[in-house]
Scaffold this motif. Structure first.
Motif, PDB file in Angstrom:
ATOM      1  N   SER A   1      42.349  49.145  50.437  1.00 56.19           N
ATOM      2  CA  SER A   1      41.751  50.571  50.404  1.00 56.19           C
ATOM      3  C   SER A   1      40.419  50.351  50.654  1.00 56.19           C
ATOM      4  N   VAL A   2      39.296  51.425  50.628  1.00 51.71           N
ATOM      5  CA  VAL A   2      37.933  51.580  50.508  1.00 51.71           C
ATOM      6  C   VAL A   2      37.731  50.975  49.124  1.00 51.71           C
ATOM      7  N   ALA A   3      38.267  51.831  48.018  1.00 46.68           N
ATOM      8  CA  ALA A   3      38.022  51.651  46.761  1.00 46.68           C
ATOM      9  C   ALA A   3      38.133  50.065  46.289  1.00 46.68           C
ATOM     10  N   GLY A   4      39.367  49.819  46.635  1.00 50.08           N
ATOM     11  CA  GLY A   4      39.792  48.195  46.178  1.00 50.08           C
ATOM     12  C   GLY A   4      39.047  47.308  46.846  1.00 50.08           C
ATOM     13  N   SER A   5      38.653  47.543  47.967  1.00 50.58           N
ATOM     14  CA  SER A   5      37.790  46.452  48.681  1.00 50.58           C
ATOM     15  C   SER A   5      36.522  46.353  47.719  1.00 50.58           C
ATOM     16  N   VAL A   6      35.766  47.663  47.678  1.00 46.88           N
ATOM     17  CA  VAL A   6      34.252  47.691  47.013  1.00 46.88           C
ATOM     18  C   VAL A   6      34.510  47.001  45.859  1.00 46.88           C
ATOM     19  N   LEU A   7      35.596  47.536  44.906  1.00 49.64           N
ATOM     20  CA  LEU A   7      35.811  46.956  43.467  1.00 49.64           C
ATOM     21  C   LEU A   7      35.931  45.334  43.753  1.00 49.64           C
ATOM     22  N   ALA A   8      36.562  44.795  44.689  1.00 51.94           N
ATOM     23  CA  ALA A   8      36.803  43.422  44.724  1.00 51.94           C
ATOM     24  C   ALA A   8      35.664  42.800  45.024  1.00 51.94           C
ATOM     25  N   ALA A   9      34.870  43.378  46.044  1.00 49.79           N
ATOM     26  CA  ALA A   9      33.405  42.665  46.306  1.00 49.79           C
ATOM     27  C   ALA A   9      32.475  42.898  45.313  1.00 49.79           C
ATOM     28  N   SER A  10      32.793  43.380  43.950  1.00 47.77           N
ATOM     29  CA  SER A  10      31.907  43.747  42.901  1.00 47.77           C
ATOM     30  C   SER A  10      32.509  42.866  41.861  1.00 47.77           C
ATOM     31  N   GLY A  11      33.392  42.006  42.000  1.00 46.63           N
ATOM     32  CA  GLY A  11      34.069  41.044  41.038  1.00 46.63           C
ATOM     33  C   GLY A  11      35.119  41.601  40.277  1.00 46.63           C
ATOM     34  N   ILE A  12      35.553  42.888  40.339  1.00 49.08           N
ATOM     35  CA  ILE A  12      36.323  43.608  39.154  1.00 49.08           C
ATOM     36  C   ILE A  12      37.923  43.271  39.607  1.00 49.08           C
ATOM     37  N   THR A  13      38.591  42.913  38.768  1.00 44.20           N
ATOM     38  CA  THR A  13      40.079  42.720  38.992  1.00 44.20           C
ATOM     39  C   THR A  13      41.002  43.348  37.955  1.00 44.20           C
ATOM     40  N   ARG A  14      42.168  43.679  38.308  1.00 40.06           N
ATOM     41  CA  ARG A  14      43.002  44.486  37.601  1.00 40.06           C
ATOM     42  C   ARG A  14      43.060  43.459  36.230  1.00 40.06           C
ATOM     43  N   GLU A  15      43.027  42.279  36.273  1.00 37.23           N
ATOM     44  CA  GLU A  15      43.325  41.353  34.880  1.00 37.23           C
ATOM     45  C   GLU A  15      42.165  41.566  33.937  1.00 37.23           C
ATOM     46  N   ARG A  16      40.921  41.602  34.499  1.00 37.48           N
ATOM     47  CA  ARG A  16      39.643  41.842  33.978  1.00 37.48           C
ATOM     48  C   ARG A  16      39.515  43.186  33.246  1.00 37.48           C
TER      49      ARG A  16
END
Length: 209
Positions: free
Chosen positions: A43-58
């Motif tokens: 998803s757009v939000a998921g890809s942007v957050l991942a690119a920012s280094g944000i993960t579910r685990e963190r």
């Protein structure tokens, strides 16, 4: 409003509820909405957050860290309150002992059996009980006012962009715009500049459009 949600946005809400249930929380807050947005990178939000280094685990680790800090603050306040009462001649341990003599062990703990009581001062027993993660709540879990505000702002973001739908990108924009919830706090704690995150979402939409 929910009829405007895309499949990904609906899945975000479902995962937010599941995340709250998994963590034993009886509400869906902005932190759970953030976890919902992290359900995948397609998803757009998921890809942007991942690119920012944000993960579910963190994010889960951050939620647990903040909860732990809050519990420690509660314990410190309880210790200070007990000390203050002792200065005026009130011993809470003595009060507890008197109540248990009259009504049985664990009377102030909602009827905790004596064999299961945790030894030590009353505030240590209470703190230890609160440390145990509660059983996952059943049935409907309500949204907090801040989480509701995020969803309301997601609609406003979609309207401002002249989109006829609400996607994960609009929910993330709403979370950033709300700014005060635990979800936004976690993003800031992770070193994310919220305004830059907003710009990345808009840039991704422009690129895709």
């Amino acid at each position: 409003m929910f009829e405007r949600f895309t499949g990904e946005a609906r899945a975000t809400v479902v995962v937010a509820q599941d995340s709250a249930r998994f963590l034993g929380h009886r509400h869906i807050g902005t932190e759970h909405v953030l976890l919902g947005l992290l359900r995948g990178t397609d998803s757009v939000a998921g890809s942007v957050l991942a690119a920012s280094g944000i993960t579910r685990e963190r994010v889960v680790a951050d939620i647990e860290r903040i909860e732990q800090a809050g519990q420690e603050s509660d314990r410190e306040r309880a210790e200070k309150d007990a000390a203050a009462l002792r200065t005026i001649g009130i011993d809470l341990d003595a009060v507890r002992a008197a109540v248990e003599d009259s009504f049985g062990p664990g009377a102030l703990d909602g009827g905790t059996p004596h064999s299961e009581a945790i030894q030590g001062p009353w505030w240590r027993r209470r703190h230890a009980q609160e440390q145990a993660r509660p059983c996952p709540p059943r049935g409907h879990i309500p949204f907090t006012p801040r989480a509701k505000k995020v969803l309301e702002l997601s609609l406003r973001e979609a309207l401002a962009l002249k989109h006829g739908y609400i996607g994960t990108e609009h929910i993330l924009l709403g979370l950033v715009r709300e700014n005060q919830g635990l979800g936004a706090r976690i993003l800031r704690d992770e070193g994310v500049q919220l305004e830059q995150l907003r710009e990345r979402v808009l840039a991704e939409l422009q690129r895709a459009g």
